[in-house]
Design an enzyme around this catalytic site. Structure first.
Site, mmCIF file in Angstrom:
data_model
loop_
_atom_site.group_PDB
_atom_site.id
_atom_site.type_symbol
_atom_site.label_atom_id
_atom_site.label_comp_id
_atom_site.label_asym_id
_atom_site.label_seq_id
_atom_site.Cartn_x
_atom_site.Cartn_y
_atom_site.Cartn_z
ATOM 1 N N CYS A 99 48.109 -13.321 54.266
ATOM 2 C CA CYS A 99 46.905 -12.752 53.644
ATOM 3 C C CYS A 99 46.190 -13.734 52.714
ATOM 4 O O CYS A 99 44.987 -13.960 52.847
ATOM 5 C CB CYS A 99 47.231 -11.446 52.926
ATOM 6 S SG CYS A 99 48.338 -11.583 51.498
ATOM 7 N N HIS A 147 48.907 -7.907 48.130
ATOM 8 C CA HIS A 147 48.115 -8.181 49.332
ATOM 9 C C HIS A 147 46.678 -8.455 48.927
ATOM 10 O O HIS A 147 46.194 -7.948 47.905
ATOM 11 C CB HIS A 147 48.183 -6.985 50.285
ATOM 12 C CG HIS A 147 47.551 -7.219 51.616
ATOM 13 N ND1 HIS A 147 47.981 -8.175 52.492
ATOM 14 C CD2 HIS A 147 46.499 -6.601 52.227
ATOM 15 C CE1 HIS A 147 47.248 -8.143 53.599
ATOM 16 N NE2 HIS A 147 46.334 -7.197 53.460
ATOM 17 N N HIS A 159 41.554 -9.053 56.965
ATOM 18 C CA HIS A 159 42.804 -9.520 56.380
ATOM 19 C C HIS A 159 43.813 -9.906 57.455
ATOM 20 O O HIS A 159 43.653 -9.574 58.633
ATOM 21 C CB HIS A 159 43.395 -8.450 55.449
ATOM 22 C CG HIS A 159 43.834 -7.199 56.155
ATOM 23 N ND1 HIS A 159 44.970 -6.524 55.814
ATOM 24 C CD2 HIS A 159 43.302 -6.496 57.192
ATOM 25 C CE1 HIS A 159 45.106 -5.457 56.591
ATOM 26 N NE2 HIS A 159 44.102 -5.426 57.430
#
Length: 183
Positions: A99, A147, A159
């Site tokens: 990510c 994240h 993402h």
């Protein structure tokens, strides 16, 4: 009386007459080059006329806004170009990402350096309440960022989420998020 003095005296008489006339009607365009008339036309009208005649003379604010819009377009084009690339823990592109690696890679390609981890990226951005396309979305649990993705509008983000799932656009699935703007 000298010529200069007589011209000055004539202008002293003409200026009040022109000033009162300009209160009732705008100065004719044919006289815009006359310094006496130009002094009487309000500055705002001169600025409006100037910008109409020279559209390339945008204000600093307009130029900054245009530059930001172009950067957002480049951010979104760049992240879309990575769609379908695999998630690999610790990968930072160009052919695989985690990510924060994806976010770092995308922003590096538009001239912005970000740290490597999602929590460090959170610290390097300015928090915003109303996200705009291109802002970062940080996911939290227990007060820690776990994240990050790039906001794509309409409660969605781009993402690299987890092994087996390639880079893609998804809906934001939780309310435990905050947004950051890259400066």
């Amino acid at each position: 009386m000298s010529t200069i003095a007589s011209r000055a005296a004539a202008r002293l008489l003409v200026v009040p007459v022109l000033a009162s006339a300009s209160l009732f009607s705008p100065a004719p365009a044919a006289h815009a080059d006359d310094p006496v008339v130009s002094a009487l036309v309000p500055a705002a009208e001169n600025a409006k006329d100037e910008s109409a005649q020279h559209p390339h003379h945008a204000s600093a604010e307009d130029k900054a806004k245009e530059k930001a819009e172009k950067r957002v377009d480049r951010v979104m084009d760049t992240v879309r170009s990575r769609a379908g690339k695999p998630y690999v823990y610790g990968a930072a592109g160009p052919n695989a990402f985690d990510c924060s690696g994806l976010v770092q890679w995308v922003y590096r390609h538009v001239g912005k350096n970000l740290p490597r981890t999602s929590s460090a990226q959170a610290g390097a951005t300015m928090r915003v309440r109303n996200p705009q396309v291109g802002d970062l979305v940080f996911f939290t649990s227990g007060g820690h960022v776990y994240h990050v993705g790039i906001y794509a509008g309409n409660h969605t983000l781009w993402h690299a989420s987890r092994p087996g799932t390639p880079v893609r656009r998804d809906r934001i699935w939780t309310s435990s998020v905050f947004y950051g703007r890259v400066r």
